[in-house]
Scaffold this motif. Structure first.
Motif, mmCIF file in Angstrom:
data_model
loop_
_atom_site.group_PDB
_atom_site.id
_atom_site.type_symbol
_atom_site.label_atom_id
_atom_site.label_comp_id
_atom_site.label_asym_id
_atom_site.label_seq_id
_atom_site.Cartn_x
_atom_site.Cartn_y
_atom_site.Cartn_z
ATOM 1 N N GLY A 304 0.820 -1.216 0.000
ATOM 2 C CA GLY A 304 0.000 0.000 0.000
ATOM 3 C C GLY A 304 0.848 1.257 0.000
ATOM 4 O O GLY A 304 0.494 2.262 -0.634
ATOM 5 N N ASP A 305 1.990 1.198 0.703
ATOM 6 C CA ASP A 305 2.890 2.358 0.711
ATOM 7 C C ASP A 305 3.453 2.629 -0.684
ATOM 8 O O ASP A 305 3.630 3.788 -1.082
ATOM 9 N N VAL A 306 3.754 1.554 -1.421
ATOM 10 C CA VAL A 306 4.259 1.735 -2.787
ATOM 11 C C VAL A 306 3.229 2.483 -3.631
ATOM 12 O O VAL A 306 3.548 3.449 -4.338
ATOM 13 N N ALA A 307 1.975 2.049 -3.543
ATOM 14 C CA ALA A 307 0.921 2.717 -4.315
ATOM 15 C C ALA A 307 0.759 4.171 -3.879
ATOM 16 O O ALA A 307 0.589 5.076 -4.709
ATOM 17 N N LYS A 308 0.834 4.397 -2.575
ATOM 18 C CA LYS A 308 0.677 5.758 -2.052
ATOM 19 C C LYS A 308 1.790 6.672 -2.561
ATOM 20 O O LYS A 308 1.536 7.789 -3.045
ATOM 21 N N HIS A 309 3.031 6.193 -2.468
ATOM 22 C CA HIS A 309 4.156 7.038 -2.887
ATOM 23 C C HIS A 309 4.178 7.229 -4.407
ATOM 24 O O HIS A 309 4.611 8.281 -4.896
ATOM 25 N N MET A 310 3.713 6.233 -5.141
ATOM 26 C CA MET A 310 3.627 6.418 -6.596
ATOM 27 C C MET A 310 2.626 7.515 -6.936
ATOM 28 O O MET A 310 2.839 8.308 -7.862
ATOM 29 N N GLN A 311 1.543 7.561 -6.184
ATOM 30 C CA GLN A 311 0.586 8.647 -6.396
ATOM 31 C C GLN A 311 1.220 9.997 -6.079
ATOM 32 O O GLN A 311 1.025 10.977 -6.802
ATOM 33 N N GLU A 312 1.993 10.052 -4.991
ATOM 34 C CA GLU A 312 2.673 11.306 -4.645
ATOM 35 C C GLU A 312 3.634 11.716 -5.759
ATOM 36 O O GLU A 312 3.720 12.898 -6.130
ATOM 37 N N MET A 313 4.358 10.736 -6.308
ATOM 38 C CA MET A 313 5.279 11.021 -7.415
ATOM 39 C C MET A 313 4.520 11.587 -8.612
ATOM 40 O O MET A 313 4.947 12.566 -9.240
ATOM 41 N N PHE A 314 3.382 10.977 -8.922
ATOM 42 C CA PHE A 314 2.616 11.425 -10.084
ATOM 43 C C PHE A 314 2.037 12.819 -9.852
ATOM 44 O O PHE A 314 2.049 13.662 -10.758
ATOM 45 N N TYR A 315 1.532 13.058 -8.640
ATOM 46 C CA TYR A 315 0.996 14.391 -8.329
ATOM 47 C C TYR A 315 2.072 15.457 -8.521
ATOM 48 O O TYR A 315 1.831 16.513 -9.133
ATOM 49 N N GLU A 316 3.260 15.206 -7.978
ATOM 50 C CA GLU A 316 4.336 16.194 -8.097
ATOM 51 C C GLU A 316 4.723 16.399 -9.560
ATOM 52 O O GLU A 316 4.983 17.526 -10.000
ATOM 53 N N PHE A 317 4.744 15.300 -10.319
ATOM 54 C CA PHE A 317 5.161 15.406 -11.725
ATOM 55 C C PHE A 317 4.161 16.225 -12.540
ATOM 56 O O PHE A 317 4.546 17.137 -13.278
ATOM 57 N N VAL A 318 2.868 15.902 -12.429
ATOM 58 C CA VAL A 318 1.884 16.627 -13.247
ATOM 59 C C VAL A 318 1.715 18.065 -12.767
ATOM 60 O O VAL A 318 1.391 18.951 -13.570
ATOM 61 N N ASN A 319 1.934 18.307 -11.479
ATOM 62 C CA ASN A 319 1.889 19.699 -11.011
ATOM 63 C C ASN A 319 2.990 20.513 -11.677
ATOM 64 O O ASN A 319 2.761 21.626 -12.153
ATOM 65 N N GLU A 320 4.188 19.932 -11.718
ATOM 66 C CA GLU A 320 5.327 20.666 -12.275
ATOM 67 C C GLU A 320 5.214 20.839 -13.781
ATOM 68 O O GLU A 320 5.487 21.924 -14.305
ATOM 69 N N HIS A 321 4.797 19.791 -14.473
ATOM 70 C CA HIS A 321 4.865 19.806 -15.937
ATOM 71 C C HIS A 321 3.533 20.108 -16.622
ATOM 72 O O HIS A 321 3.531 20.380 -17.828
ATOM 73 N N LEU A 322 2.433 20.049 -15.894
ATOM 74 C CA LEU A 322 1.134 20.256 -16.545
ATOM 75 C C LEU A 322 0.308 21.342 -15.871
ATOM 76 O O LEU A 322 -0.149 22.284 -16.528
ATOM 77 N N PHE A 323 0.122 21.244 -14.559
ATOM 78 C CA PHE A 323 -0.848 22.111 -13.884
ATOM 79 C C PHE A 323 -0.281 23.469 -13.480
ATOM 80 O O PHE A 323 -0.916 24.502 -13.706
ATOM 81 N N HIS A 324 0.891 23.494 -12.862
ATOM 82 C CA HIS A 324 1.413 24.770 -12.359
ATOM 83 C C HIS A 324 1.581 25.820 -13.458
ATOM 84 O O HIS A 324 1.292 27.002 -13.225
ATOM 85 N N PRO A 325 2.048 25.461 -14.661
ATOM 86 C CA PRO A 325 2.095 26.484 -15.721
ATOM 87 C C PRO A 325 0.729 27.073 -16.057
ATOM 88 O O PRO A 325 0.651 28.154 -16.640
ATOM 89 N N LYS A 326 -0.349 26.369 -15.689
ATOM 90 C CA LYS A 326 -1.703 26.868 -15.931
ATOM 91 C C LYS A 326 -2.326 27.437 -14.656
ATOM 92 O O LYS A 326 -3.544 27.626 -14.591
ATOM 93 N N ASN A 327 -1.490 27.651 -13.633
ATOM 94 C CA ASN A 327 -1.961 28.212 -12.359
ATOM 95 C C ASN A 327 -2.976 27.284 -11.681
ATOM 96 O O ASN A 327 -3.958 27.731 -11.087
ATOM 97 N N ILE A 328 -2.714 25.980 -11.773
ATOM 98 C CA ILE A 328 -3.551 24.957 -11.135
ATOM 99 C C ILE A 328 -2.651 24.108 -10.250
ATOM 100 O O ILE A 328 -1.498 23.852 -10.593
ATOM 101 N N ASN A 329 -3.187 23.666 -9.126
ATOM 102 C CA ASN A 329 -2.423 22.788 -8.235
ATOM 103 C C ASN A 329 -3.279 21.576 -7.882
ATOM 104 O O ASN A 329 -4.410 21.711 -7.405
#
Length: 573
Positions: A304-329
């Motif tokens: 379960g921790d693996v799945a949780k941390h993978m989600q955290e990794m994905f959240y950070e990645f899409v925030n940096e490369h997709l959402f933050h440039p559009k002023n979304i978090n």
């Protein structure tokens, strides 16, 4: 910055029967396989009763919106509709890979290989193999490629040992099992492929006008290429047909990656997850990070921790490369939302077919229909109200109609009076127009007279100005002539005065020449020297000295030269 939530999940599909059935089902859904040919393919179980009908499949999405579905290809992102049902089915089978052996066969081969290996090790330990035999067996045990069974048996037969046939038989059994399992996963429970899902829930109201479907696909692809570069992406599609026609939300990405490492050829995707999570934790927490075992043996909590941390990794990645440039978090749901009954129900239903879930496209359609029915009832009430208003208006119209006739008679009388008044007005206008024409003619004549007078006045003014100008010039000329005559008279007087000393000097010089060598010449010389003063210009003094030189009067020349030098010296001081 605008806040949003996202849905990110991954599911592994193994080589075993259950994994292949589930994988086939999700690929049917992802590739939108709906044709009769595809429907004949049995999945989920071999039982015909579990086979879904075409209507059951199509209720999972709106077929009229199929043109909005996308697929990633080597040539870029294109509509999924570009591929026929046959082509999509071929994609599905390529991802599933052909079933080379049954679970029971794979299990038996694995057992045979292990049994033969253990037996050979026991014989080596007991000293039943010579040195060359041990080297041969170790060489075969260490091989991870295809082994020539006949060549190995021939080499072992050349060696001297007891019960040689029995030893050769066990070695041959090991090699046959090894070759049969070559390039196969260690277990049918190994991951064949993994599905990853990325979606922005519709309640966030972030549609394609803010984050496009292509951008979502690029974000997912970039994430996989960064963290799983050695695990090829077998398929990536985006669905945008599980929505109502007027909506722009609901797009979600399905990505399928191979469970086989392209470099090592090992089916070790689970280990790759753990390695990525450990690297993520170490980068975030440093040496204090609680890292997971990379041998792959995890308990339920660690998984379960693996799945949780993978989600955290994905959240950070899409925030940096997709959402933050559009002023979304993107942020995780609050704890209260994650523990809500609705979320629990959604998690319980996650493994069910979409048609069996409470929260699916069909349920949204029903909700929309119910909403439309409520709106229809509301419209019915409003129509009744409007009908009552209409009846009142019709009653008023009847009342107004009764008085309309009387008003019409009065209107006709007034109209006749207006006609008479218009006729009188027309006569008056004719008279006025005639008077206006006469007045206009008189005004034009007056204007012409004024223009002629104005022209003559201008000409007279020009003549007067010209006469005045000439008089002024004549006066100026008279003044100039008088001034120049005065100047000439002054110059004449000044010239006479200026030349008088020179005249006297020349006169004395002449007298001296006449008396040269006689009495009285010296007296004239003194007069000349006295007159030769600084009042004379330098050029004139030089001229006088030159004249004296020409007369041959050396004494006078020397005297004048000395005085000229004295004058010059005094002027320089």
């Amino acid at each position: 910055m605008r806040l949003t939530t996202i849905f990110f999940a991954f599911v592994n599909y193994a080589f075993n029967d259950k994994g292949r059935r589930a994988g086939k089902a999700t690929l049917f859904h992802s590739l939108r396989l709906t044709e009769e040919m595809a429907l004949k393919q049995k999945y989920l179980t071999k039982s015909q009763k579990l086979m879904r009908s075409k209507n059951e499949i199509e209720i999972e999405w709106d077929s009229s919106l199929s043109h909005t579905n996308l697929i990633d290809t080597p040539d870029g992102i294109v509509p999924l509709d570009n591929f026929s049902q046959e082509q999509r089915e071929q994609m599905m089978f390529e991802i599933l890979q052909p079933e080379t052996m049954k679970s029971a066969d794979a299990r038996k081969l694995g057992q045979d290989k292990a049994r033969s290996k253990n037996k050979l090790k026991e014989w080596i330990k007991a000293g039943h193999f010579c040195k060359k035999g041990i080297e041969l067996v170790d060489e075969i045990f260490s091989s991870d490629s295809l082994i020539n069974v006949h060549h190995a048996a021939y080499r072992l037969n050349l060696l001297d040992m007891k019960r040689k046939a029995q030893r050769v038989e066990q070695l041959v059994n090991y090699i046959k099992a090894h070759n049969a399992l070559l390039d196969k996963p260690n277990s049918l429970n190994s991951v064949n492929f993994e599905e990853l899902l990325f979606k922005i829930p519709i309640n966030n109201q972030i549609g394609t006008d803010i984050v496009s479907n292509e951008e979502m696909m690029h974000a997912m692809k970039s994430f996989l290429q960064r963290y799983y570069p050695d695990y090829p992406i077998k398929l990536m599609v985006l669905h945008h047909d599980e929505r109502l026609p007027g909506e722009v939300t609901g797009g979600h990405v399905h990505a399928f990656i191979s469970g086989k490492n392209a470099l090592t050829h090992q089916y070790d995707l689970r280990l790759a997850h753990i390695r990525n999570v450990n690297a993520y934790l170490f980068g975030r927490e440093g040496v204090d990070a609680d890292l997971l075992s990379e041998k792959g043996r995890l308990n339920r909590e660690q998984a379960g921790d693996v799945a949780k941390h993978m989600q955290e990794m994905f959240y950070e990645f899409v925030n940096e490369h997709l959402f933050h440039p559009k002023n979304i978090n993107a942020a995780f749901h609050p704890e209260s939302v994650r523990k809500s009954e609705k979320r629990k129900q959604m998690r319980r239903e996650a493994k069910l077919a979409k048609r069996d879930r409470a929260f699916n496209y069909h349920a949204r359609l029903l909700e929309n229909v119910n909403s439309l029915e409520i709106q229809l009832k509301s419209f019915d009430g409003k129509i009744s109200e409007r009908k009552q208003v209409l009846d009142d208006v019709e009653s008023k119209i009847i009342n107004v109609s009764e008085s309309y006739d009387a008003l019409t008679i009065k209107h006709d009388a007034l109209e006749q009076q207006c006609i008479q008044q218009e006729e009188r007005l027309s006569d008056i206008e004719i008279v006025v127009q005639q008077n206006q024409r006469r007045l206009s003619k008189n005004m034009r004549l007056e204007q012409e007279v004024d223009e002629r007078l104005s022209t003559k006045i201008k000409e007279e003014k020009k003549i007067d100005a010209s006469i005045l100008l000439k008089q002024q010039k004549h006066t100026e000329l008279d003044s100039a002539i008088a001034e120049k005559q005065s100047i000439l008279e002054r110059l004449s007087v000044m010239t006479t005065k200026a030349l008088y000393p020179v005249h006297k000097m020349l006169e004395h010089m002449n007298n001296r020449l006449i008396l040269k060598g006689r009495a009285g010449a010296a007296e004239f010389m003194q007069h000349i020297i006295k007159a030769f003063s600084a009042d004379l210009p330098a050029e004139l003094r030089k001229t006088l000295i030159k004249i004296t030189s020409n007369t041959g009067d050396t004494e006078l020349e020397n005297a004048l030269t000395r005085k000229d030098s004295q004058i010059n010296d005094s002027l320089d001081m």
